[in-house]
Motif scaffolding. Structure first.
Motif, PDB file in Angstrom:
ATOM      1  N   PRO A 295      16.814   2.164  -1.766  1.00 16.57           N
ATOM      2  CA  PRO A 295      16.708   3.026  -2.729  1.00 16.57           C
ATOM      3  C   PRO A 295      17.806   3.385  -4.186  1.00 16.57           C
ATOM      4  O   PRO A 295      19.343   2.285  -3.605  1.00 16.57           O
ATOM      5  CB  PRO A 295      17.161   4.401  -2.178  1.00 16.57           C
ATOM      6  CG  PRO A 295      16.621   3.698  -0.421  1.00 16.57           C
ATOM      7  CD  PRO A 295      16.950   2.137  -0.907  1.00 16.57           C
ATOM      8  N   PHE A 296      17.741   3.686  -5.256  1.00 19.40           N
ATOM      9  CA  PHE A 296      18.483   3.860  -6.252  1.00 19.40           C
ATOM     10  C   PHE A 296      18.109   5.323  -6.529  1.00 19.40           C
ATOM     11  O   PHE A 296      17.389   5.637  -7.186  1.00 19.40           O
ATOM     12  CB  PHE A 296      18.231   2.657  -7.311  1.00 19.40           C
ATOM     13  CG  PHE A 296      18.184   2.941  -8.521  1.00 19.40           C
ATOM     14  CD1 PHE A 296      19.742   1.595  -8.377  1.00 19.40           C
ATOM     15  CD2 PHE A 296      19.086   4.121  -9.299  1.00 19.40           C
ATOM     16  CE1 PHE A 296      20.715   1.857  -9.916  1.00 19.40           C
ATOM     17  CE2 PHE A 296      19.630   4.397 -10.873  1.00 19.40           C
ATOM     18  CZ  PHE A 296      20.339   2.875 -11.007  1.00 19.40           C
ATOM     19  N   GLY A 297      20.129   5.203  -6.447  1.00 21.20           N
ATOM     20  CA  GLY A 297      20.021   7.015  -7.648  1.00 21.20           C
ATOM     21  C   GLY A 297      21.651   7.860  -6.849  1.00 21.20           C
ATOM     22  O   GLY A 297      22.302   6.508  -6.277  1.00 21.20           O
ATOM     23  N   GLY A 298      22.080   8.642  -7.197  1.00 25.30           N
ATOM     24  CA  GLY A 298      22.688   8.718  -7.421  1.00 25.30           C
ATOM     25  C   GLY A 298      22.748  10.419  -6.538  1.00 25.30           C
ATOM     26  O   GLY A 298      22.153  10.731  -5.951  1.00 25.30           O
ATOM     27  N   VAL A 299      24.311  11.139  -5.972  1.00 27.06           N
ATOM     28  CA  VAL A 299      24.314  12.415  -5.943  1.00 27.06           C
ATOM     29  C   VAL A 299      25.199  13.322  -6.115  1.00 27.06           C
ATOM     30  O   VAL A 299      25.114  12.941  -8.310  1.00 27.06           O
ATOM     31  CB  VAL A 299      25.299  12.129  -4.487  1.00 27.06           C
ATOM     32  CG1 VAL A 299      24.267  11.906  -3.032  1.00 27.06           C
ATOM     33  CG2 VAL A 299      27.000  11.657  -4.781  1.00 27.06           C
ATOM     34  N   LYS A 300      25.331  14.945  -6.537  1.00 30.80           N
ATOM     35  CA  LYS A 300      25.619  15.860  -7.750  1.00 30.80           C
ATOM     36  C   LYS A 300      24.950  15.266  -8.801  1.00 30.80           C
ATOM     37  O   LYS A 300      23.703  15.337  -8.589  1.00 30.80           O
ATOM     38  CB  LYS A 300      27.053  15.008  -7.543  1.00 30.80           C
ATOM     39  CG  LYS A 300      27.904  15.646  -6.778  1.00 30.80           C
ATOM     40  CD  LYS A 300      29.520  14.779  -6.692  1.00 30.80           C
ATOM     41  CE  LYS A 300      30.670  15.264  -7.227  1.00 30.80           C
ATOM     42  NZ  LYS A 300      31.799  14.589  -6.996  1.00 30.80           N
ATOM     43  N   ALA A 301      25.932  15.330 -10.233  1.00 31.37           N
ATOM     44  CA  ALA A 301      24.324  16.234 -11.577  1.00 31.37           C
ATOM     45  C   ALA A 301      23.848  14.814 -11.640  1.00 31.37           C
ATOM     46  O   ALA A 301      23.567  14.635 -12.496  1.00 31.37           O
ATOM     47  CB  ALA A 301      25.445  16.212 -12.244  1.00 31.37           C
ATOM     48  N   SER A 302      24.010  13.086 -10.934  1.00 29.21           N
ATOM     49  CA  SER A 302      23.488  12.257 -11.415  1.00 29.21           C
ATOM     50  C   SER A 302      21.827  11.940 -11.105  1.00 29.21           C
ATOM     51  O   SER A 302      20.891  10.719 -11.678  1.00 29.21           O
ATOM     52  CB  SER A 302      24.629  10.935 -10.629  1.00 29.21           C
ATOM     53  OG  SER A 302      25.984  10.798 -11.505  1.00 29.21           O
ATOM     54  N   SER A 303      21.582  12.773  -9.887  1.00 30.39           N
ATOM     55  CA  SER A 303      20.085  12.779  -9.810  1.00 30.39           C
ATOM     56  C   SER A 303      20.019  13.711  -9.069  1.00 30.39           C
ATOM     57  O   SER A 303      20.472  15.094  -9.074  1.00 30.39           O
ATOM     58  CB  SER A 303      20.054  11.457  -8.948  1.00 30.39           C
ATOM     59  OG  SER A 303      20.168  10.419  -8.693  1.00 30.39           O
ATOM     60  N   SER A 304      18.101  14.283  -8.700  1.00 31.55           N
ATOM     61  CA  SER A 304      17.530  15.015  -8.672  1.00 31.55           C
ATOM     62  C   SER A 304      17.808  15.006  -7.157  1.00 31.55           C
ATOM     63  O   SER A 304      17.381  14.139  -5.948  1.00 31.55           O
ATOM     64  CB  SER A 304      16.211  15.810  -9.164  1.00 31.55           C
ATOM     65  OG  SER A 304      15.378  14.669  -9.098  1.00 31.55           O
TER      66      SER A 304
END
Ligand code: NAP
Ligand code: MG
Length: 509
Positions: free
Chosen positions: A474-483
């Motif tokens: 998986p690729f992605g973020g938390v907070k304002a970086s991803s939904s």
């Protein structure tokens, strides 16, 4: 004609004296809408240019009309009924053929990426290789087990879940990985039985059209993949279209939040991959040489135009000055120039406006008290041929509240900050609204465990660059970086591109 000395000087600066003059002999590509298996290129009067030589036209493209955008969504909807009934193994075969075709054209497509987006040829080659592997991976996922079987409380009943495609997926992508990012989205969308309307960034329409040609040749049926070209206006029209069931978007936080606000109230499934402000903490027990080289590469390669780029380097006081010195030396060693030239490390920025924006942020950081350690200037003069070049820029920052440490500057710019203890280092790393990646450089297992537990980021890098990622996880973020949607890549892709149906089945005979 330049003298030998001038030619040699250009070479050492990473500028090829032949490139600027060869523009007239280069093939000019054309691009336009691709809807229902048909291309519209007869009015291709917009130009896409080379960031290293802005007067050089890479290709001509035709902006899609509002009618074409509507037609693309309607076409994708009509094509969906049939495509979702094709079995997934057959859909996977189509994507596998695209991988094979792309491999045959790998060098040509890599050069086109360099010409249109600017990144160095080795970076472009690696993007193409990753795209080929992404196609193979998602083609293979067609064979993976799907759904689950459960126990039933009733006699003779089967209870199970099956996955079903979402429908029409809008793919909206940025220019910085003009082939790989759309492939992350288009390949799983198609393998899982959805149809697609794709709007690439308006700075990279030419290479986008080539990717579509490859998928067309691989056997994606007419109407299953549709391409529309143009600015944010085109993107917004797709987002607002009632015929779209899901939107997968990679780009800026500002545009992404607008898409979320307008589409989710209508029940549209939205996946966002947005900006980052990624920190790397360097502890005193780290291998400083490795740390300095890795953070400079993480900050400066692809001219810093990666969402995962290392934007802040947090050094513990004991190593701050020595690390800063090593980072300065590493940054100044980088060769800036045309990405087609062997030995160039840092390419031009994608556009003049991107360069001006980044330069504006550098000037502002200086006004706000940041100390310039390296770079900071736009590289101009005849030898740069008007390309959008910026010297790799390193700041030392005392006040972490300045804008440079809060807002993403999408260029080869990084800030070194000092932390007096571990506590302060973790606090500084988390002191941003973003949460895409975070790195630590340490030999300590205790610090490693603490980093994994406390860093507010979707991806944690221990003794490796914030920019490293694999395509099967998986690729992605938390907070304002991803939904709040399933992550891209790996097995989680299925969650976004399909819905679950629970089936209660009692045999009728
Ligand atoms: P952007 O301005 O948000 O553009 C992304 C895409 O959205 C482009 O195709 C753009 O079209 C389109 N768009 C613009 N306005 C729109 C609207 N109102 N509605 C629908 N679509 C619209 O981003 P960018 O400046 O091209 O790319 C850089 C940003 O992407 C950075 O913030 C970077 O961090 C982020 N990024 C994130 C990731 C990640 O995975 N987290 C990966 C790469 C990049 P135009 O090109 O015509 O403007
Ligand atoms: Mg933009």
């Amino acid at each position: 004609m330049d003298s030998d000395v001038e030619q040699e000087a250009k070479r050492r600066n990473g500028l090829n004296p032949e490139i600027a003059t060869s523009a007239t002999t280069r093939k000019i590509h054309t691009a336009g809408s691709f809807i229902g298996g048909r291309w519209s290129v007869s009015r291709a009067d917009n130009v896409s240019t080379n960031p290293a030589h802005p007067s050089q036209v890479v290709g001509r493209y035709q902006v899609s009309t509002a009618e074409e955008v509507d037609y693309a969504v309607d076409t994708a909807r009509s094509a969906w009924r049939e495509w979702c009934m094709v079995n997934s193994i057959e859909r996977g075969r189509v994507i596998r053929r695209a991988a094979i075709l792309l491999e045959k054209r790998a060098e040509e497509i890599a050069r086109l990426i360099t010409l249109e987006e600017g990144k160095t040829l080795p970076e472009a080659r690696s993007e193409v290789l990753r795209t080929i592997e992404t196609f193979h991976y998602h083609a293979g996922r067609a064979w993976a087990p799907t759904g689950k079987t459960y126990a039933s409380s009733m006699p003779d009943e089967d209870v199970r879940t099956v996955r079903f495609p979402v429908g029409v997926v809008a793919v909206i992508s940025p220019w910085n990985f003009p082939v790989l990012t759309p492939a992350w989205k288009i390949a799983p969308a198609l393998v899982h039985g959805n149809t697609v309307v794709w709007k690439p960034a308006s700075l990279t329409p030419i290479v986008a059209a080539e990717l579509v040609r490859i998928l067309e040749q691989a056997g994606v049926p007419a109407g299953v993949l549709n391409l529309v070209l143009g600015s944010g206006r085109v993107g917004q029209q797709i987002v607002d279209h009632p015929g779209v069931d899901a939107i997968t978007f990679t780009g800026s936080t500002q545009v992404g939040q607008g898409i979320w606000n307008s589409a989710t109230p209508r029940g549209v499934k939205v996946q966002l991959e947005l900006g980052g402000h990624n920190a790397a903490i360097v502890f005193p027990d780290a291998d400083l040489d490795h740390a300095a080289k890795t953070v400079v590469a993480g900050a400066m390669l692809s001219a810093g135009q990666k969402c995962t780029a290392t934007r802040r380097i947090i050094a513990l006081s004991e190593v701050h000055d020595e690390l800063a010195e090593r980072i300065r030396t590493e940054a100044e060693r980088l060769v800036v120039g045309d990405g087609l030239i062997e030995g160039v490390d840092v390419s031009p920025l994608v556009s003049r406006s991107a360069l001006e924006e980044v330069k504006g942020e550098i000037d502002r950081a200086c006004q706000e008290g940041a100390e310039l350690l390296a770079g900071g200037e736009v590289l101009e003069g005849a030898e740069y041929d008007g390309g959008h070049y910026l010297a790799p820029t390193v700041f030392v920052v005392k006040d972490p509240k300045i804008r440079l440490c809060r807002e993403e500057v999408f260029g080869p710019v990084t800030a070194i900050m000092e932390a007096s203890d571990d506590e302060e280092a973790f606090e500084l790393a988390n002191a941003t609204r973003f949460g895409l990646c975070a790195a630590v450089f340490t030999a300590s297992e205790r610090r490693t465990r603490r980093a994994v537990a406390e860093l507010e980021a979707g991806m944690i890098n221990i003794n490796t660059s914030t920019t490293g990622s694999e395509l099967h996880v998986p690729f992605g973020g938390v907070k304002a970086s991803s939904s709040q949607a399933p992550r891209e890549q790996g097995e989680t892709a299925e969650e976004f591109f399909t819905e679950s149906k629970t089936v209660y089945l009692v045999p009728g005979d």
